[in-house]
Design a protein around this motif. Structure first.
Motif, PDB file in Angstrom:
ATOM      1  N   ARG A 174     -24.788 -16.807   0.209  1.00 54.03           N
ATOM      2  CA  ARG A 174     -24.781 -15.453  -0.615  1.00 54.03           C
ATOM      3  C   ARG A 174     -24.901 -16.287  -2.100  1.00 54.03           C
ATOM      4  N   GLU A 175     -23.882 -17.145  -2.428  1.00 51.27           N
ATOM      5  CA  GLU A 175     -24.001 -17.546  -3.594  1.00 51.27           C
ATOM      6  C   GLU A 175     -25.053 -18.083  -3.969  1.00 51.27           C
ATOM      7  N   ALA A 176     -25.450 -19.252  -3.153  1.00 50.26           N
ATOM      8  CA  ALA A 176     -26.503 -20.253  -3.298  1.00 50.26           C
ATOM      9  C   ALA A 176     -27.699 -19.279  -3.588  1.00 50.26           C
ATOM     10  N   VAL A 177     -28.136 -18.310  -2.865  1.00 47.50           N
ATOM     11  CA  VAL A 177     -29.436 -17.628  -2.979  1.00 47.50           C
ATOM     12  C   VAL A 177     -29.552 -16.462  -4.341  1.00 47.50           C
ATOM     13  N   ALA A 178     -28.126 -16.320  -4.643  1.00 47.86           N
ATOM     14  CA  ALA A 178     -27.859 -15.203  -5.775  1.00 47.86           C
ATOM     15  C   ALA A 178     -28.435 -16.493  -7.008  1.00 47.86           C
ATOM     16  N   ASN A 179     -28.087 -17.667  -6.950  1.00 49.27           N
ATOM     17  CA  ASN A 179     -28.318 -18.659  -8.030  1.00 49.27           C
ATOM     18  C   ASN A 179     -29.677 -19.250  -7.876  1.00 49.27           C
ATOM     19  N   ARG A 180     -30.406 -19.194  -6.749  1.00 49.69           N
ATOM     20  CA  ARG A 180     -31.751 -19.507  -6.402  1.00 49.69           C
ATOM     21  C   ARG A 180     -32.596 -18.292  -6.217  1.00 49.69           C
ATOM     22  N   PRO A 181     -33.095 -17.570  -6.962  1.00 48.91           N
ATOM     23  CA  PRO A 181     -33.706 -16.208  -6.315  1.00 48.91           C
ATOM     24  C   PRO A 181     -34.959 -16.458  -5.875  1.00 48.91           C
ATOM     25  N   ASP A 182     -35.661 -17.662  -6.088  1.00 48.22           N
ATOM     26  CA  ASP A 182     -36.829 -18.058  -5.548  1.00 48.22           C
ATOM     27  C   ASP A 182     -36.916 -18.751  -4.289  1.00 48.22           C
ATOM     28  N   ASP A 183     -35.706 -18.930  -3.754  1.00 45.92           N
ATOM     29  CA  ASP A 183     -35.524 -19.603  -2.483  1.00 45.92           C
ATOM     30  C   ASP A 183     -35.801 -18.779  -1.191  1.00 45.92           C
ATOM     31  N   LEU A 184     -37.144 -18.911  -0.908  1.00 44.62           N
ATOM     32  CA  LEU A 184     -37.612 -18.416   0.378  1.00 44.62           C
ATOM     33  C   LEU A 184     -36.660 -18.658   1.586  1.00 44.62           C
TER      34      LEU A 184
END
Length: 412
Positions: A174-184
């Protein structure tokens, strides 16, 4: 009130007409005995004419007159007994008239209580369609639906049963995708794992992000999965956003099975059982017994057919695919986790061997695809799909095999 007045009045009028006929007992302009008397009198005149012409002897004429006179007396006696009521006894006529009154009025009232809708106002077709359009226009949005039905909480009853390391990985994801909003790929994993935890609302939000990042490349399966998450998060209610996702899926693939299932559910909720029945009936006939929507549709399809105005509906025959015996299930309950996993892998391997040796049925290919995905063997799923494309000519079968794997977490 107007309905009941008219219904009772019509019943009484029908009963009165039938009762009048029964009481009068008339079968023509005159009673039958009166017709007989006229015939016999004509016969006496004919005897006199025949005697005058010498056609019969006086002796024959006398005998004929005696017989005809006897019949005249009998007919006159019958006419005196029955009067103008003909051959219908007055008491019997009145009794049948009373039964007609009771049967038509009381019987019709009882039938209406069984098959009608007492207490409801008249609802003509135009009003029903208008009400359905209103129901579509006023659908709750997703947030309101989840709040009203209180169904957005995780379905996992006890997080203590989940591996703490898995929960820690989820927090990091969750933290990772929040920091990388373009990570499909990150959002694909997040949507899948939130759904696995029962966080359906969060899974739907992640899936919406997946579709946003894919843009025009988003598939019918993506939108169907989103609608599945939304409807499940709202406790089975098809919200306005879920309906949009369903339409988007069907616009890309009219045969997408999950979207067709939820379109039928949506049509039930907006009071269009006719459209819902056509949607579910065609889906049921095109699906394998193992398809997850088959078990949801089959118990409801006959009632839905009745609501759609189809009184003699025959659902398609249910041909269940072979599965583990009750003995296998009982034995699995006593096994350790490792032994149970080994048994499941053995059953999957046997199913794969049977497909290799015999070609397998469509239902067996669907089961194997789902089983590989459940085991997390996605390479085997991809290989199976490639082989299925050579084995089957029907694209619907291929789609069903792919969707069975996707239901268990597979992503192309």
């Amino acid at each position: 009130m107007t309905f009941w007045v008219l219904a009772i009045a019509l019943g009484l009028i029908c009963a009165a007409i039938l009762g009048l006929v029964l009481i009068r007992g008339r079968v023509g302009d005159a009673p039958p005995a009166a017709y007989d008397l006229q015939v016999y009198r004509d016969q006496l005149k004919e005897v006199d004419r025949d005697l005058a012409r010498g056609v019969i002897t006086p002796e024959d004429a006398e005998r004929t007159r005696a017989e005809v006179s006897r019949r005249i007396l009998a007919a006159d006696a019958q006419l005196q007994a029955t009067g103008q009521a003909g051959a219908q006894p007055a008491l019997a006529g009145k009794a049948f008239a009373a039964l007609a009154l009771l049967g038509l009025v009381a019987g019709a009232g009882w039938l209406y209580t069984q098959m009608g809708a007492p207490g409801y106002d008249d609802l003509p077709r135009t009003a029903r369609l208008a009400a359905s359009d209103e129901a579509r226009a006023t659908r709750l949005d997703q947030a309101e639906a989840e709040a009203r039905f209180n169904a957005s909480q995780p379905v996992t009853p006890d997080m203590g049963e989940v591996d703490p390391q898995y929960l820690e990985l989820m927090d990091r994801l969750r933290e990772a995708v929040a920091n990388r909003p373009d990570d499909l790929q990150g959002y694909i994993l997040l949507a899948r794992n939130e759904a696995a935890l029962g966080n359906l609302s969060a899974a739907a939000e992640a899936k919406e992000k997946v579709i946003e990042l894919k843009g025009d490349a988003a598939t019918a399966a993506d939108y169907a999965e989103l609608s599945d998450m939304m409807v499940s998060a709202a406790g089975g209610y098809v919200s306005a956003e879920a309906a949009e996702a369903i339409r988007a899926a069907l616009a890309r693939d009219p045969k997408e099975p999950r979207a067709r299932y939820y379109m039928g559910l949506y049509m039930i909720q907006v009071d269009r059982p006719d459209i819902a029945f056509r949607t579910w009936d065609s889906l049921l006939r095109e699906s394998t017994p193992d398809a997850p929507w088959t078990a949801l549709i089959r118990p409801r399809i006959e009632e839905l057919a009745w609501r759609a105005g189809i009184n003699r509906y025959e659902p398609p025959a249910e041909n269940a695919a072979p599965g583990p015996s009750q003995g296998d299930i009982d034995a699995a309950g006593d096994m350790s986790a490792q032994d149970r996993a080994a048994m499941i892998r053995g059953m999957v391997d046997r199913l794969a061997t049977r497909i290799d040796e015999t070609g397998g049925t469509e239902a067996e290919w669907v089961r194997l695809s789902n089983a590989y995905a459940v085991l997390g063997d996605f390479d085997a799923v991809r290989d199976l799909i490639a082989r299925a494309q050579d084995r089957f000519d029907d694209p619907m079968v291929i789609d069903t095999i792919i969707n069975a794997a996707k239901q268990a977490g597979f992503s192309e």
